[in-house]
Design a protein around this motif. Structure first.
Motif, mmCIF file in Angstrom:
data_model
loop_
_atom_site.group_PDB
_atom_site.id
_atom_site.type_symbol
_atom_site.label_atom_id
_atom_site.label_comp_id
_atom_site.label_asym_id
_atom_site.label_seq_id
_atom_site.Cartn_x
_atom_site.Cartn_y
_atom_site.Cartn_z
ATOM 1 N N TYR A 1 29.591 32.700 42.884
ATOM 2 C CA TYR A 1 30.900 33.213 42.477
ATOM 3 C C TYR A 1 31.785 33.128 43.700
ATOM 4 O O TYR A 1 31.262 33.013 44.829
ATOM 5 C CB TYR A 1 30.804 34.663 41.965
ATOM 6 C CG TYR A 1 29.983 35.580 42.841
ATOM 7 C CD1 TYR A 1 28.616 35.747 42.632
ATOM 8 C CD2 TYR A 1 30.574 36.244 43.920
ATOM 9 C CE1 TYR A 1 27.866 36.567 43.455
ATOM 10 C CE2 TYR A 1 29.817 37.063 44.739
ATOM 11 C CZ TYR A 1 28.475 37.223 44.511
ATOM 12 O OH TYR A 1 27.713 38.023 45.333
ATOM 13 N N ASP A 2 33.116 33.070 43.697
ATOM 14 C CA ASP A 2 34.022 33.142 42.583
ATOM 15 C C ASP A 2 34.368 31.725 42.115
ATOM 16 O O ASP A 2 33.623 30.804 42.425
ATOM 17 C CB ASP A 2 35.255 33.960 42.964
ATOM 18 C CG ASP A 2 36.042 33.399 44.149
ATOM 19 O OD1 ASP A 2 35.867 32.226 44.517
ATOM 20 O OD2 ASP A 2 36.861 34.142 44.721
ATOM 21 N N SER A 3 35.514 31.550 41.421
ATOM 22 C CA SER A 3 35.773 30.240 40.820
ATOM 23 C C SER A 3 35.877 29.133 41.871
ATOM 24 O O SER A 3 35.459 28.008 41.631
ATOM 25 C CB SER A 3 37.036 30.275 39.949
ATOM 26 O OG SER A 3 38.203 30.420 40.723
ATOM 27 N N ASN B 1 26.969 39.149 39.813
ATOM 28 C CA ASN B 1 28.110 39.260 40.719
ATOM 29 C C ASN B 1 28.424 40.742 40.914
ATOM 30 O O ASN B 1 28.951 41.401 40.015
ATOM 31 C CB ASN B 1 29.331 38.536 40.116
ATOM 32 C CG ASN B 1 30.564 38.667 41.007
ATOM 33 O OD1 ASN B 1 30.537 39.327 42.040
ATOM 34 N ND2 ASN B 1 31.652 38.027 40.601
ATOM 35 N N LYS C 1 33.174 40.452 38.421
ATOM 36 C CA LYS C 1 34.240 39.558 37.965
ATOM 37 C C LYS C 1 33.651 38.296 37.362
ATOM 38 O O LYS C 1 32.545 37.880 37.711
ATOM 39 C CB LYS C 1 35.136 39.162 39.146
ATOM 40 C CG LYS C 1 35.924 40.331 39.703
ATOM 41 C CD LYS C 1 36.946 39.843 40.700
ATOM 42 C CE LYS C 1 37.721 41.008 41.282
ATOM 43 N NZ LYS C 1 38.957 40.595 41.924
ATOM 44 N N ASP D 1 46.401 35.292 40.475
ATOM 45 C CA ASP D 1 46.005 36.604 41.020
ATOM 46 C C ASP D 1 47.157 37.606 40.907
ATOM 47 O O ASP D 1 46.955 38.757 40.497
ATOM 48 C CB ASP D 1 45.621 36.470 42.501
ATOM 49 C CG ASP D 1 44.187 36.000 42.696
ATOM 50 O OD1 ASP D 1 43.337 36.302 41.849
ATOM 51 O OD2 ASP D 1 43.926 35.340 43.725
ATOM 52 N N ALA E 1 31.136 33.906 36.873
ATOM 53 C CA ALA E 1 29.959 33.986 37.742
ATOM 54 C C ALA E 1 28.912 33.032 37.164
ATOM 55 O O ALA E 1 28.723 32.993 35.946
ATOM 56 C CB ALA E 1 29.421 35.416 37.775
#
Ligand SMILES: N[C@@H](CCC(=O)N[C@@H](CS)C(=O)NCC(=O)O)C(=O)O
Length: 206
Positions: A68-70, A51, A55, A108, A58
């Motif tokens: 990726y992402d979640s 990734n 972050k 976030d 991954a």
């Protein structure tokens, strides 16, 4: 072992709320993952190869393809499992994806407040910006608390995002959820009791 039978590898860390969401998603889908404990602050080469954003989570597939992402990882697992995570009817889909979006958005915002302290020297911190992120989180948490009575009884992607967030807050902001949003604290306790296999993947202190 053939490539197809090799487990997928997930870069994660124990406290990460987004990695917890992905790990719970795999458990709910009945998909085995090999987990690779990762310290993103070190920017390890194997994570960056998977990734470029550096972050977690991954995911590396048996083919070497990376995901990726979640949200993308969870959508991928959902498709693999024949939609164990996301209802396919319009009302169910909307409720699940909205819950996921609010929970992820609060996560976030709060992660940015943690990083402000972790990565910025004290004289460079900007409190009005931290306060703005905190207000976003507070509005989102109030909405999430109001949604608790309406949640579907069977866990789906929204439940996993919410559990990741509340579990992570218990690690990073101990006591805050119980004090400010007891309905969310109570919801997580019920979630853990009803889903012990998922609870194993909840965020933990490093
Ligand atoms: N939108 C991403 C967010 C992932 C994220 O922020 N992960 C954090 C750990 S919980 C991370 O890797 N932080 C390190 C960094 O930002 O460099 C997702 O849903 O996967």
């Amino acid at each position: 072992m053939t490539a197809a039978s090799q487990p997928m590898r997930l870069f994660y860390s124990a406290p990460s709320p987004f990695a917890a969401k992905a790990r719970m998603a795999a458990a709910l889908c009945g998909i085995a993952l090999e987990t690779v404990a990762t310290d993103t602050t070190q920017e390890p080469a194997d994570l960056l190869a998977a990734n470029p954003l550096g972050k977690i989570p991954a995911l590396v597939l048996a083919t070497g393809e990376t995901v990726y992402d979640s949200r993308v990882i969870c959508d991928y697992l959902d498709r693999l499992s024949g939609h164990r995570l996301v209802p396919q009817d319009m009302d169910g889909w909307l409720a699940a994806k909205k819950l996921e979006a609010v929970a992820d958005g609060v996560t976030d915002a709060l992660i940015l407040t943690v990083y402000e302290v972790r990565y910025r020297p004290e004289d460079k911190r900007h409190q009005p910006w931290v306060d703005k992120q905190t207000r976003k989180a507070e509005r989102g948490l109030a909405l999430l608390a109001s949604m608790v009575p309406t949640l579907a009884p069977t866990p789906g992607i929204g439940h996993l995002a919410l559990a990741g967030l509340i579990g992570w807050m218990d690690v990073r902001f101990p006591g805050r959820i119980a004090a400010d949003h007891p309905a969310l604290a109570a919801w997580l306790e019920t979630f853990k009791a009803e889903n012990p296999a998922l609870a194993e993947a909840l965020p933990k202190a490093a």
